[in-house]
Write an enzyme that holds these catalytic residues in place. Structure first.
Site, short mmCIF file in Angstrom:
data_model
loop_
_atom_site.label_atom_id
_atom_site.label_comp_id
_atom_site.label_asym_id
_atom_site.label_seq_id
_atom_site.Cartn_x
_atom_site.Cartn_y
_atom_site.Cartn_z
N CYS A 172 0.91 -1.02 -0.14
CA CYS A 172 0.28 0.09 -0.18
C CYS A 172 0.97 1.25 -0.19
CB CYS A 172 -1.04 0.22 1.66
SG CYS A 172 -2.06 -1.69 1.24
N HIS B 19 -2.47 6.78 1.56
CA HIS B 19 -4.01 5.69 1.44
C HIS B 19 -4.60 5.61 1.53
CE1 HIS B 19 -3.90 1.54 0.64
NE2 HIS B 19 -3.71 1.08 1.85
N ASN C 93 -10.40 0.06 -1.30
CA ASN C 93 -8.29 -0.42 -0.81
C ASN C 93 -7.86 -0.72 -2.31
OD1 ASN C 93 -5.76 -0.73 -0.35
ND2 ASN C 93 -6.50 -1.62 2.01
#
Length: 315
Positions: free
Chosen positions: A113, A241, A271
């Site tokens: 990430c 993120h 995500n």
């Protein structure tokens, strides 16, 4: 040595949409449960015929077109991804082949990430050192391919997509458009977020990640601002993120960026791991929510419990 700058951005998401209602028919969950815990309403899911390098290639082509460049103008391709199935050729080489980029340095960066901000720092360093003149930096992940669709705590999070940026040298004497990176990791806690096994599956210790992100990362983000000579209040936007709205909102507040637009693309995209920062950043630029030259904090965190952030100037 000159600094570098982002001259254009682009993004791509597959057409397939998976709503919370769709997920409620697959696992024991509901729209209310998902929205209240992670803030996600929907996410895009790539089909089996859409590999991660295809997602990356679409985003990169948009960034090149926005910059008014051709593939022949690029001499380095850096792709941040953790969901490439094949080990070789790497994703960067496959993107270069798709776009017809002749003879670039081509490398993948797997920091999950935090991958895009690591890749952006790598490109910045290459340009500053004179070993590259024009770099395509891409974050792309197909998280649906590593999701455990029977685990309601993780499958509700994931989406697929890609974002890209063109990085070039700043003009002589001009202020660098990419600030110094602040990066690091907590290796002893690396198992808190993982993609492991055969076939590989995404899993995490949600509470451990939440506590780490909301308590440790605000200080790191402020340090990234300080390395660029700015206070958080100077920021026009904060692009973290896109892990979970319950992490993004308190983290943004603790950073102290009181005048900044806060990217909340997680709501409609889920995500997307390494894609999340360039995807959200490109959307802010496309919608005109930030203007040319505006200072923007990009800050990635997650897998390996790694983090990386820098202040960039909006293209």
């Amino acid at each position: 040595m000159h600094g570098s700058r982002i001259t254009a951005v682009g993004h791509y998401q597959p057409a397939g949409t998976l709503t919370n209602e769709d997920l409620a028919g697959m696992v024991d969950t509901s729209d209310e449960w998902i929205r209240s815990r992670v803030g996600i309403h929907s996410r895009r899911i790539a089909g089996p015929e859409e590999p991660v390098d295809e997602l990356a290639g679409h985003a990169a082509a948009k960034a090149l077109a926005s910059a008014g460049l051709t593939p022949a103008d690029v001499d380095m391709v850096v792709v941040a991804t953790s969901t490439a199935i094949d080990r070789s050729p790497n994703t960067a080489a496959r993107v270069a082949a798709r776009l017809g980029i002749p003879g670039p340095a081509a490398l993948d960066v797997n920091v999950v990430c935090a991958g895009f901000t690591h890749a952006l720092a790598t490109a910045d360093h290459a340009v500053r050192a004179g070993s590259a003149s024009r770099v395509l930096v891409i974050g792309a992940d197909k998280m649906s391919e590593v999701a455990d669709w029977s685990d309601r705590t993780t499958c509700v999070l994931v989406g697929d997509g890609a974002g890209a940026a063109v990085v070039e040298a700043s003009a002589p004497g001009a202020e660098p458009g990419i600030g110094p990176v602040l990066w690091g990791s907590v290796p002893e806690m690396g198992n808190a977020v993982r993609i492991e096994g055969t076939p590989p599956r995404f899993a995490q210790e949600g509470q451990s990640v939440y506590r780490w992100a909301t308590t440790r990362l605000p200080g790191f983000a402020r340090q990234a601002c300080a390395r660029s000579g700015l206070e958080p209040a100077d920021l026009a936007a904060v692009v973290l993120h896109q892990a979970n709205l319950r992490i993004i909102e308190p983290l943004a507040a603790k950073i102290g960026a009181v005048n900044a637009v806060v990217a909340r693309d997680v709501v409609e995209s889920g995500n997307t791991s390494a894609a999340s920062i360039p995807l959200a950043f490109s959307k802010l630029v496309e919608r005109g929510e930030i203007g040319t030259g505006d200072p923007v904090l990009l800050f990635g965190f997650g897998g390996n419990l790694s983090y990386a952030g820098q202040v960039v100037r909006c293209p």
